[in-house]
Every structure is written in structure tokens, then in C-alpha cells.
Design a protein around this motif. Structure first.
Motif, PDB file in Angstrom:
ATOM      1  N   LEU A  10       1.462   0.861  -2.880  1.00 59.35           N
ATOM      2  CA  LEU A  10       1.626   1.117  -1.195  1.00 59.35           C
ATOM      3  C   LEU A  10       2.188   0.042  -0.877  1.00 59.35           C
ATOM      4  O   LEU A  10       2.754   0.691  -0.090  1.00 59.35           O
ATOM      5  N   GLN A  11       1.496  -0.711  -1.154  1.00 64.32           N
ATOM      6  CA  GLN A  11       1.997  -2.194  -0.117  1.00 64.32           C
ATOM      7  C   GLN A  11       3.520  -2.249  -0.344  1.00 64.32           C
ATOM      8  O   GLN A  11       4.663  -1.942   0.359  1.00 64.32           O
ATOM      9  N   TYR A  12       4.405  -1.833  -1.606  1.00 66.39           N
ATOM     10  CA  TYR A  12       5.720  -1.926  -1.682  1.00 66.39           C
ATOM     11  C   TYR A  12       6.550  -0.326  -1.142  1.00 66.39           C
ATOM     12  O   TYR A  12       7.553  -0.991  -0.447  1.00 66.39           O
ATOM     13  N   PHE A  13       5.517   0.205  -1.927  1.00 61.48           N
ATOM     14  CA  PHE A  13       6.720   1.905  -0.967  1.00 61.48           C
ATOM     15  C   PHE A  13       6.689   1.966   0.579  1.00 61.48           C
ATOM     16  O   PHE A  13       7.389   1.910   1.613  1.00 61.48           O
ATOM     17  N   GLY A  14       5.945   1.181   0.960  1.00 63.28           N
ATOM     18  CA  GLY A  14       6.073   0.550   2.661  1.00 63.28           C
ATOM     19  C   GLY A  14       6.699  -0.314   3.164  1.00 63.28           C
ATOM     20  O   GLY A  14       7.070   0.164   4.397  1.00 63.28           O
ATOM     21  N   ALA A  15       6.957  -1.765   2.255  1.00 62.71           N
ATOM     22  CA  ALA A  15       7.314  -2.477   2.418  1.00 62.71           C
ATOM     23  C   ALA A  15       8.913  -2.261   1.999  1.00 62.71           C
ATOM     24  O   ALA A  15      10.050  -2.007   2.762  1.00 62.71           O
ATOM     25  N   HIS A  16       9.715  -1.366   1.449  1.00 61.19           N
ATOM     26  CA  HIS A  16      10.706  -1.178   0.781  1.00 61.19           C
ATOM     27  C   HIS A  16      11.355   0.348   1.137  1.00 61.19           C
ATOM     28  O   HIS A  16      11.880   0.663   0.966  1.00 61.19           O
ATOM     29  N   SER A  17      10.604   0.989   2.000  1.00 60.12           N
ATOM     30  CA  SER A  17      10.747   2.818   1.593  1.00 60.12           C
ATOM     31  C   SER A  17      11.286   3.134   1.012  1.00 60.12           C
ATOM     32  O   SER A  17      11.779   4.391   1.136  1.00 60.12           O
ATOM     33  N   GLY A  18      10.200   2.824  -0.294  1.00 63.35           N
ATOM     34  CA  GLY A  18      10.559   3.795  -1.526  1.00 63.35           C
ATOM     35  C   GLY A  18      10.152   2.880  -2.158  1.00 63.35           C
ATOM     36  O   GLY A  18       9.458   2.310  -2.280  1.00 63.35           O
ATOM     37  N   PHE A  19      10.453   3.370  -4.242  1.00 67.41           N
ATOM     38  CA  PHE A  19      10.569   2.944  -5.225  1.00 67.41           C
ATOM     39  C   PHE A  19      11.531   2.005  -5.461  1.00 67.41           C
ATOM     40  O   PHE A  19      11.737   1.577  -6.942  1.00 67.41           O
ATOM     41  N   GLN A  20      12.572   1.928  -5.173  1.00 68.85           N
ATOM     42  CA  GLN A  20      14.261   1.433  -5.878  1.00 68.85           C
ATOM     43  C   GLN A  20      13.860  -0.115  -5.523  1.00 68.85           C
ATOM     44  O   GLN A  20      13.102  -1.125  -4.975  1.00 68.85           O
ATOM     45  N   GLY A  21      13.617  -0.898  -6.683  1.00 72.17           N
ATOM     46  CA  GLY A  21      13.918  -2.228  -6.854  1.00 72.17           C
ATOM     47  C   GLY A  21      12.266  -2.944  -7.673  1.00 72.17           C
ATOM     48  O   GLY A  21      12.261  -3.987  -7.972  1.00 72.17           O
ATOM     49  N   HIS A  22      11.198  -1.696  -7.825  1.00 77.27           N
ATOM     50  CA  HIS A  22      10.198  -2.031  -7.757  1.00 77.27           C
ATOM     51  C   HIS A  22       9.911  -2.358  -9.348  1.00 77.27           C
ATOM     52  O   HIS A  22      11.010  -1.767 -10.495  1.00 77.27           O
TER      53      HIS A  22
END
Ligand SMILES: NC(=O)c1ccc[n+]([C@@H]2O[C@H](COP(=O)([O-])OP(=O)(O)OC[C@H]3O[C@@H](n4cnc5c(N)ncnc54)[C@H](OP(=O)(O)O)[C@@H]3O)[C@@H](O)[C@H]2O)c1
Length: 352
Positions: free
Chosen positions: A59-71
Motif C-alpha cells: 500500500l505504501q509503495y503503491f501510494g508513494a510511486h503511483s504504481g508498482f514500477q521499480g518495486h
């Protein structure tokens, strides 16, 4: 229980919050122990890790990066590749409904998972509206479940009720206010708004379908009616065969007129079985204060189920939100979990 999620939109993110950052608010959900192993989206990237991912971090990553690119668990595998090859127990299908594509690609997602013998839970109306019988038979053949409690009335217990409390009853008819967005728009019109402004307010509240014509043209109610007819009446209904009245300026004028006569205009969805024939329709009707449908306000909904043995049963829901929908999905997951446990107990007892 390892989950592969299709979609990380409003419902999926609410579900993720309920299982992580908000978990202390919902202690009875904690026994679920649902771990995401993958999430697929249409345009926001996909992640997969067979050892499990973390809801809060996603959730945190998706919110901060507007998606999962780079995860760190980002994968180039497509949605269908993940469904076909990933290691998971339950497919949780939460992609958007497409009427013009006859429920696809969600129907294919569900079919592919069932063919692999995976359990399926979905809030998407498409699979049960457009391909119910085939998917139910496939699930039966593979010994798994295809559950969709949140597809109609946002998680209120409709299919659960029929499966458990109505085991011995034959359902003879269905009548309801199934599209809460149209109900909200009609109420705004009663309060003096134009149709355009009422629609705009519904959009601002985030309660319209992605394509608002699904609401205005009666598709949403027609699709829900098919899910109910297919699952509860064991019929093969198709959304294209449901008669629909469109919410337009004429209907808006009828809503204002009805109010002057002490009545309220409601969008009613109804199935009337007539022997082998079955008619489904979505239409507008002025109801009197004595009618239970009169009191359904705002984005509420109501369903009346007629049976051969009991007086009509009414399920009414007041202003549901995303928690209701996410809860319906989680309750389906709990049912899978509890089935597994009781099956295990049953077989262990038999072995003794
Ligand atoms: N919202 C409610 O209150 C409610 C109530 C009852 C039922 N439902 C149903 O529940 C489902 C989810 O609703 P929602 O409000 O969460 O929708 P949403 O916010 O529009 O999210 C839909 C998600 O599906 C993804 N998606 C679309 N096509 C995909 C594909 N081919 N592969 C992978 N992902 C795909 C989208 O990805 P992108 O973001 O990248 O486009 C998005 O993450 C819908 O079918 C809806 O009708 C919703």
C-alpha cells in the motif's frame, strides 16, 4: 492462504488496509491469515513473490510511486501469465466490469484459475452475469469454489443467505433496488437538482461506475439481476436480454411529478419466472410511502426474495461504502478457510 489479486483499485486497497494498517479495528478478520503473493493491474505494474508480500508495504509503495514500477518484486509477467503460472491458493478477481466485452477479461481470469484447480473469489459482476453456469460447473469439476458475494449489494449477505438459510426453499422471484447510484441520483433530483448536477455529485462521491452510462442506461442493475437470476434461480440469464429503461430527462421529470403526488420514483430490477420462460427488467416506478422500497434513501439498496415456503424475505442496506464490498470478499475468503478446516476435520475423523 496465499492470494493472487487482480486489480489494486478502490476495493483491493481497502481490503489491504483492513488486513494491515487497520487490522486492530477488525479483530475477527485476523484469523484469516491471508498473504498476498502477487498483484496484477492494468497499467500500474505487477508484483509477484512466491514467498509472500506485505500488505502495508504494498500500500505504501503503491501510494508513494503511483504504481508498482521499480518495486523489488516487480514482474514483467502479464495478468494472465500470473494466473496461469504463479503459486497461489486463491484468485481474488477485483478488476473492473466490462459490459461491452461481455465480462471479459475477468471471465477468462476466473476460468483460467479454476482450470488450475484454484479457488476464486470476485467482486466483479461480469463472470457470474455472463458465464455463471460454465464457471460453476468447472469449479465443481475441479472441487473448488467460485464465490462472488460482493458482486451484488456490496457484500450484504445475499448468496450466503441463499446457500445456508434457504437450502430447502425454491426461490420464486426477485425484486430490488440494486443500483444505489441511480437511487442517489433520483433523490438528488427530488431535492431540486438537475439530472446533470445530480450525476456530477454522484461522480464526485466516487459512486458512479467508471463508465457512468452503465448506471444511467440500467446496465449495472441488469448485470446484477443476471447474477441473481443465474445463481439463485438457476436460470441462464444474459444482460443483453434484460429490458432496461434509461434514466433521462423524461424520467427526471417523472421523479419530480411523483414527489408532488406524495410518491417516490425508484429504479426497480425484477425477475418474474413464468414456467420455463423468465423475464427480467429494469424500470422506473412511483412507489407509495407504504411500500418498503419508498424508504430506501441515498446510496442504499434493497432486495426482496420470494420463495415457495416462506413469506418474502427482505435484505436492506443503508449507504454502503468500500468497507462493505471489501468485507464481502473477506467473508468469502473466510468461508474458504473454514471449509478447508471442516473438510480436514471431517476426513481426519473418518480416518480414525
Ligand atoms: N467500488 C465498489 O463499491 C464496488 C462494489 C461492488 C462491486 N465492485 C466491483 O469490484 C471490482 C473492483 O472495483 P473497484 O472499485 O476497486 O474498481 P477500480 O478502482 O476501477 O479498480 C479496478 C482495478 O482493476 C485493474 N484492472 C483492470 N483490468 C485489469 C487487467 N486486465 N489485469 C489486471 N488488472 C486489471 C485496474 O488496474 P489500473 O488501475 O492499472 O487500471 C484497477 O487496479 C469491480 O468489478 C466493481 O464492479 C465494486
Amino acid at each position: 492462504m496465499r492470494l493472487l489479486l487482480i486489480g489494486f483499485g478502490n476495493v483491493a486497497r481497502t481490503l489491504a488496509e483492513m488486513l494491515s494498517v487497520e487490522k486492530n479495528n477488525f479483530p475477527r478478520l485476523n484469523r484469516l491469515q491471508a498473504i498476498p503473493v502477487g498483484i496484477a493491474t492494468a497499467a500500474h505494474g505487477n508484483v509477484y513473490n512466491k514467498n509472500g508480500l506485505d500488505w502495508a508495504e504494498l500500500l505504501q509503495y503503491f501510494g508513494a510511486h503511483s504504481g508498482f514500477q521499480g518495486h523489488s518484486s516487480f514482474t514483467k509477467n502479464t495478468t494472465l501469465q500470473l494466473i496461469e503460472y504463479a503459486d497461489y491458493d486463491v484468485l481474488v478477481e477485483l478488476s473492473a466490469l466490462s459490459v461491452s466485452e461481455q465480462g471479459e477479461p475477468a471471465v477468462r481470469h476466473v476460468r483460467t484459475a479454476l482450470q488450475r484447480g484454484k479457488q476464486v473469489v470476485t467482486a466483479n459482476k461480469g463472470p457470474a452475469a455472463f458465464a455463471f453456469r460454465a464457471l460453476r460447473e468447472l469449479a465443481g469439476a475441479k472441487g473448488v469454489r467460485f464465490l462472488f458475494e460482493s458482486a451484488v449489494m456490496d457484500g450484504a449477505p445475499v448468496f450466503n443467505l441463499a446457500r445456508t438459510a434457504l437450502r430447502g426453499a425454491t426461490i420464486t422471484g426477485i425484486r430490488g433496488i440494486l443500483n444505489s447510484t441511480v437511487n442517489y441520483i433520483l433523490q438528488e433530483i427530488e431535492q431540486g437538482e438537475s439530472l446533470d448536477t445530480a450525476l456530477e455529485k454522484a461522480k464526485q462521491r466516487g459512486i458512479t461506475e467508471t463508465d457512468p452510462s452503465y448506471d444511467l442506461h440500467g446496465w449495472d442493475a441488469a448485470v446484477k439481476l443476471c447474477v441473481l437470476g443465474n445463481a439463485l434461480l438457476d436460470k441462464e440469464l444474459h444482460p443483453g436480454n434484460i429490458r432496461r429503461e434509461i434514466l433521462d430527462e423524461t424520467v427526471a421529470a417523472q421523479a419530480r411529478q411523483a414527489l408532488l403526488r406524495g410518491m417516490r420514483l425508484k429504479q426497480i430490477a425484477e425477475i418474474i419466472p413464468d414456467g420455463a420462460l423468465i423475464t427480467g427488467k429494469v424500470f422506473f416506478s412511483a412507489v407509495r410511502p407504504v411500500d418498503r422500497f419508498y424508504s430506501v434513501s441515498g446510496s442504499g439498496s434493497i432486495l426482496q426474495i420470494g420463495t415457495d415456503v416462506m413469506a418474502p424475505i427482505i435484505i436492506q442496506q443503508s449507504d454502503p461504502n468500500l468497507y462493505d464490498t471489501a468485507y464481502g470478499v473477506l467473508n468469502d475468503l473466510l468461508e474458504l478457510r473454514e471449509n478447508r478446516i471442516s473438510r480436514h476435520l471431517f476426513y481426519s475423523e473418518k480416518l480414525k
